[in-house]
Scaffold this active site. Structure first.
Site, PDB file in Angstrom:
ATOM      1  N   GLU A 278       4.171  16.203 -17.397  1.00 32.60           N
ATOM      2  CA  GLU A 278       4.796  15.997 -16.089  1.00 32.60           C
ATOM      3  C   GLU A 278       3.938  14.658 -15.334  1.00 32.60           C
ATOM      4  O   GLU A 278       3.958  15.045 -13.873  1.00 32.60           O
ATOM      5  CB  GLU A 278       5.319  17.066 -15.579  1.00 32.60           C
ATOM      6  CG  GLU A 278       6.149  17.659 -16.513  1.00 32.60           C
ATOM      7  CD  GLU A 278       6.767  19.183 -15.650  1.00 32.60           C
ATOM      8  OE1 GLU A 278       6.364  19.622 -14.843  1.00 32.60           O
ATOM      9  OE2 GLU A 278       7.983  19.319 -16.290  1.00 32.60           O
ATOM     10  N   ASP A 352      11.222  26.128 -20.592  1.00 35.27           N
ATOM     11  CA  ASP A 352      10.535  26.115 -19.144  1.00 35.27           C
ATOM     12  C   ASP A 352      11.376  27.328 -18.312  1.00 35.27           C
ATOM     13  O   ASP A 352      12.277  27.072 -17.668  1.00 35.27           O
ATOM     14  CB  ASP A 352      10.767  24.868 -18.466  1.00 35.27           C
ATOM     15  CG  ASP A 352      10.244  24.783 -17.096  1.00 35.27           C
ATOM     16  OD1 ASP A 352       9.263  25.397 -16.899  1.00 35.27           O
ATOM     17  OD2 ASP A 352      10.363  23.792 -16.356  1.00 35.27           O
ATOM     18  N   GLU A 380      12.874  30.377 -10.507  1.00 38.70           N
ATOM     19  CA  GLU A 380      13.147  28.968 -10.452  1.00 38.70           C
ATOM     20  C   GLU A 380      14.637  28.365 -11.081  1.00 38.70           C
ATOM     21  O   GLU A 380      15.226  27.540 -10.643  1.00 38.70           O
ATOM     22  CB  GLU A 380      12.072  28.070 -11.306  1.00 38.70           C
ATOM     23  CG  GLU A 380      12.384  26.529 -11.169  1.00 38.70           C
ATOM     24  CD  GLU A 380      11.293  25.613 -11.764  1.00 38.70           C
ATOM     25  OE1 GLU A 380      10.166  26.245 -11.928  1.00 38.70           O
ATOM     26  OE2 GLU A 380      11.526  24.281 -12.066  1.00 38.70           O
TER      27      GLU A 380
HETATM   28  C1  GCV Z   1       4.398  23.182 -11.099  1.00 39.52           C
HETATM   29  C2  GCV Z   1       8.609  22.992 -14.626  1.00 39.52           C
HETATM   30  C3  GCV Z   1       9.060  23.089 -12.986  1.00 39.52           C
HETATM   31  C4  GCV Z   1       7.674  22.187 -12.319  1.00 39.52           C
HETATM   32  C5  GCV Z   1       6.573  22.816 -12.774  1.00 39.52           C
HETATM   33  C6  GCV Z   1       6.346  22.778 -14.088  1.00 39.52           C
HETATM   34  C7  GCV Z   1       5.220  23.434 -14.647  1.00 39.52           C
HETATM   35  O1  GCV Z   1       8.920  21.542 -14.835  1.00 39.52           O
HETATM   36  O2  GCV Z   1      10.067  22.566 -12.561  1.00 39.52           O
HETATM   37  O3  GCV Z   1       8.043  22.167 -10.779  1.00 39.52           O
HETATM   38  O4  GCV Z   1       5.569  22.292 -11.791  1.00 39.52           O
HETATM   39  O5  GCV Z   1       7.470  23.352 -14.676  1.00 39.52           O
HETATM   40  O6  GCV Z   1       5.031  24.469 -14.926  1.00 39.52           O
HETATM   41  O7  GCV Z   1       4.032  22.763 -14.724  1.00 39.52           O
END
Ligand code: GCV
Length: 687
Positions: A278, A352, A380
């Protein structure tokens, strides 16, 4: 405490409670002189202070002493099985005096024993028959804070960051000590202070000093501090031209940085790294492997006894393969290539932190590498702090899953039973912020609690943990505990039902992870779009991960792969994760897939209504502050469960053209209305 709460409850409503004390809601301080300590250390002092805060008089005199103390050693207690962190708490005579002895091979063991004694008495254990003994099955029991240096927590759950970086290291907020107490009460022994989406600044001298101040506060509670490291820090802070892990100057920069950190924090735990994921920098930017990157950092902390937790949460838009396969594809070939102070951190599922995911296929597939289980304690994808979802069943469902290698479970991989690795670990993405009740709602505290208890012992049962927490949190009355546990145990499945039943996942709207958006198809990366995950069309729905599709099933051991390859042997709760099936596919109940899907959405909404009704009935027993907030949140949850259900059903109907089964109510609005709902600043919107 329990008796007090009950007394107040029967006299009217329980006294006001803002939730600050979490599950450590002691009634009265211990009588003077009730707690004696042999020896002196900050950890023994912390243990004694905790008992003095809340030990009920019925416990009688308590003695805290190391098992090595000559008087204790003379008792020949079975302490060898306690290892370095276990405890033994027992009634007996020491030097001619009848006491409740709290002992362990280390001061840390004594500390955990003190909390175990309080838990025992606070959750209904008899004061006459005290004989407690336990050692943690997992070595690293860690909270990961996704907290940014500007005080914002990634995606905004549970308020702003608990750490006031601006006033640290001078101002040591008493909350930091209470945070450490709460963690120590569960046996959590590490905390990663900053977000895995890391800023290099967290490794500068001022921020190291701030982290050191926190480490000083946490040390007496047995908690080590770790930092998330930004892989490109040698460029950003060190002025180097590269962060290539094979470059000698880069390795030297990290060694010097580690030395600097250890001068300030002698027991610094080590680094957590999100690399090439990411948008984060990493070794792949230089055509080096994840093992090259992890091992270079591991060499820097090794002389100090530190470790590196290297995340396997990787997927790339340049890789056209199923996102669910990418971490395995990248990491499996690296098995055996990591240094012995590296531990690879794997999310519980391959996508995720969805409300339900099959266990990650890397568990059981990297026998030469210790794997840390990464759970998300914060919700989340399960309504953030607002929706009630007790995650104990989610955690245990994953831990209890069979990997397909004999009778091995995921828990066996995590706790080291399977391969006897020196390092074992469980990490939880924290749901803790600066809210007065820490987690943005009373029931969210249960998820912190459940994570900690399972990190200590992954074989515990979710309902037993819920019962323990409910008693400590609301008092001993079965009139409260039984209904609260019942609500908790149905709550996570309710969220699965109203957001993504039968194995559907990743259906949230754009810009936030809170509300529904199964129609979303316009995001630039294909795997960010819900349509990528559900693949619904006129004929059917679901992601074919069998041989005719992405063949992700082949990443599991043959025994599990075989089950998942066939819709008939795939658990229906994971059906559409692995299979694309026609709308008229017959479920085991005999109903069609479409009817079964609709009924599950209905069930999700109905379960929230049931939870609400249960909570209404508890009004006389719970203090007004915690009761009111929970009641309001449940009302929000019921409204939003309907939103999820109605929005999803309108969309599925627009795709399949099918009528709703008899008895299912039509969505309140048409699809365009749901598509138009783009709440600004919804939780989960990072902007
Ligand atoms: C810390 C997902 C979440 C992100 C998070 C990522 C991760 O994509 O939406 O906010 O970033 O996981 O675990 O690194």
């Amino acid at each position: 405490m329990a008796a007090l709460a009950l007394g107040l409850a029967t006299a009217g409503r329980a006294a006001a409670d803002d939730g600050y004390r979490l599950w450590l809601r002691y009634g009265h301080p211990a009588p003077a002189g009730a707690v004696a300590v042999r020896g002196a250390s900050p950890m023994l002092d912390a243990a004694a202070a905790e008992l003095r805060r809340g030990l009920p008089a019925v416990a009688g005199p308590v003695l805290l002493a190391s098992a090595a103390d000559p008087s204790i050693a003379a008792l020949n207690l079975p302490v060898s099985r306690l290892g370095e962190e276990g405890y033994l708490v027992r009634r007996g005579r020491v030097d001619g005096r009848e006491v409740t002895l709290v002992t362990g091979n280390t001061d840390r063991g004594v500390l955990y024993g003190a909390f175990a004694l309080l838990r025992h008495l606070d959750t209904g254990g008899s004061a006459d028959a005290i004989d407690l003994s336990s050692a943690p099955k997992v070595k690293l029991r860690i909270l990961d804070h996704w907290d940014n240096l500007d005080g914002v927590v990634e995606r905004g759950y549970a308020g702003r960051s608990l750490w006031d970086w601006w006033t640290l290291p001078d101002f040591k907020d008493p909350r930091y000590t209470d945070y450490a107490r709460a963690n120590a009460s569960l046996g959590i022994n590490g905390t990663v202070l900053n977000n895995v989406n890391a800023r290099a600044e967290s490794l500068t001298a001022p921020y190291i000093a701030k982290a050191a101040a926190l480490a000083d506060i946490f040390r007496p509670y047995g908690i080590k501090v770790y930092l998330s490291a930004r892989f490109s820090a040698p460029i950003e802070l060190g002025g180097l031209k590269t962060a290539d892990p094979r470059d000698a100057a880069v390795a030297a920069w990290w060694r010097a940085k580690a030395d600097e950190i250890y001068r300030a924090i002698p027991d610094f735990g080590g680094f957590l790294v999100k690399a090439n994921s990411e948008g984060q920098p990493g070794p792949r930017d230089y055509n080096a492997s994840h093992a090259d990157g992890a091992n270079m950092l591991a060499a820097a902390v090794k002389p100090h006894g530190g470790i590196v937790m290297w995340r396997a949460f990787v997927y790339a838009d340049t890789d056209p393969d199923d996102r669910a396969k990418q971490a395995y594809t990248e990491f499996k070939p690296l098995d055996g290539k990591f240094a012995d102070n590296v531990i690879v951190q794997v999310k519980n599922g391959a996508i995720d932190f969805q409300p339900r995911e099959p266990f990650h296929p890397l568990f059981g597939a990297m026998p030469k590498t210790p794997l840390v289980m990464e759970f998300q304690v914060t919700k989340e994808y399960l309504g953030f702090a607002t929706h009630l979802a007790y995650l104990g069943p989610l955690f245990t469902e994953v831990l209890d899953a069979k990997t397909g290698r004999g009778s091995e479970t995921v828990a066996d991989v995590v706790d080291g039973t399977a391969e006897h690795h020196r390092l074992t670990g469980m990490a939880g993405v924290a749901n803790i912020g600066d809210d007065r009740d820490w987690t943005g709602g009373t029931f969210n505290q249960a998820n912190w609690y459940a994570f900690g208890r399972l990190a200590w012992d992954p074989d515990l049962h979710a309902d037993a943990i819920a019962r323990e927490w409910a008693r400590a949190t609301f008092g001993a009355s079965p009139g409260v505990v039984d209904p609260v546990v019942a609500m908790m145990m149905i709550s996570r499945e309710a969220v699965v039902d109203y957001t993504g039943p039968l194995g559907l996942a990743h259906l949230m709207a754009t810009g936030h992870h809170y509300g529904p958006g199964p129609w979303v198809s316009d995001l630039k990366r294909p795997e960010w779009n819900p349509v990528y995950y559900h693949r619904a069309d006129r004929q059917g729905i679901g992601f074919d991960r069998t041989r005719t599709g992405s063949n992700a099933v082949a990443q599991y051991a043959p025994a599990v792969a075989k089950l998942y390859a066939n819709p008939r042997t795939t658990p229906e709760s994971e059906l559409l994760w692995f299979h694309h099936l026609p709308w008229d596919y017959r479920l085991k109940s005999g109903e069609t897939l479409w009817d079964g899907l609709v009924h599950r959405y209905d069930r999700g909404v109905a379960t929230v209504a049931e939870m609400r009704a249960t909570w209404q009935g508890l009004k006389p027993f719970v203090d007004p502050e915690r009761w009111d907030k929970t009641a309001t949140f449940l009302a929000i949850q019921e409204r939003e469960a309907r939103w999820w259900r109605d929005a999803s059903l309108s969309y599925w109907q627009s795709v399949n053209g099918l009528p709703l089964p008899a008895g299912s109510a039509a969505p309140a609005h048409d699809l365009s209305w749901y598509k138009a709902q783009t709440p600004a600043f919804a939780p989960g919107n990072p902007k």
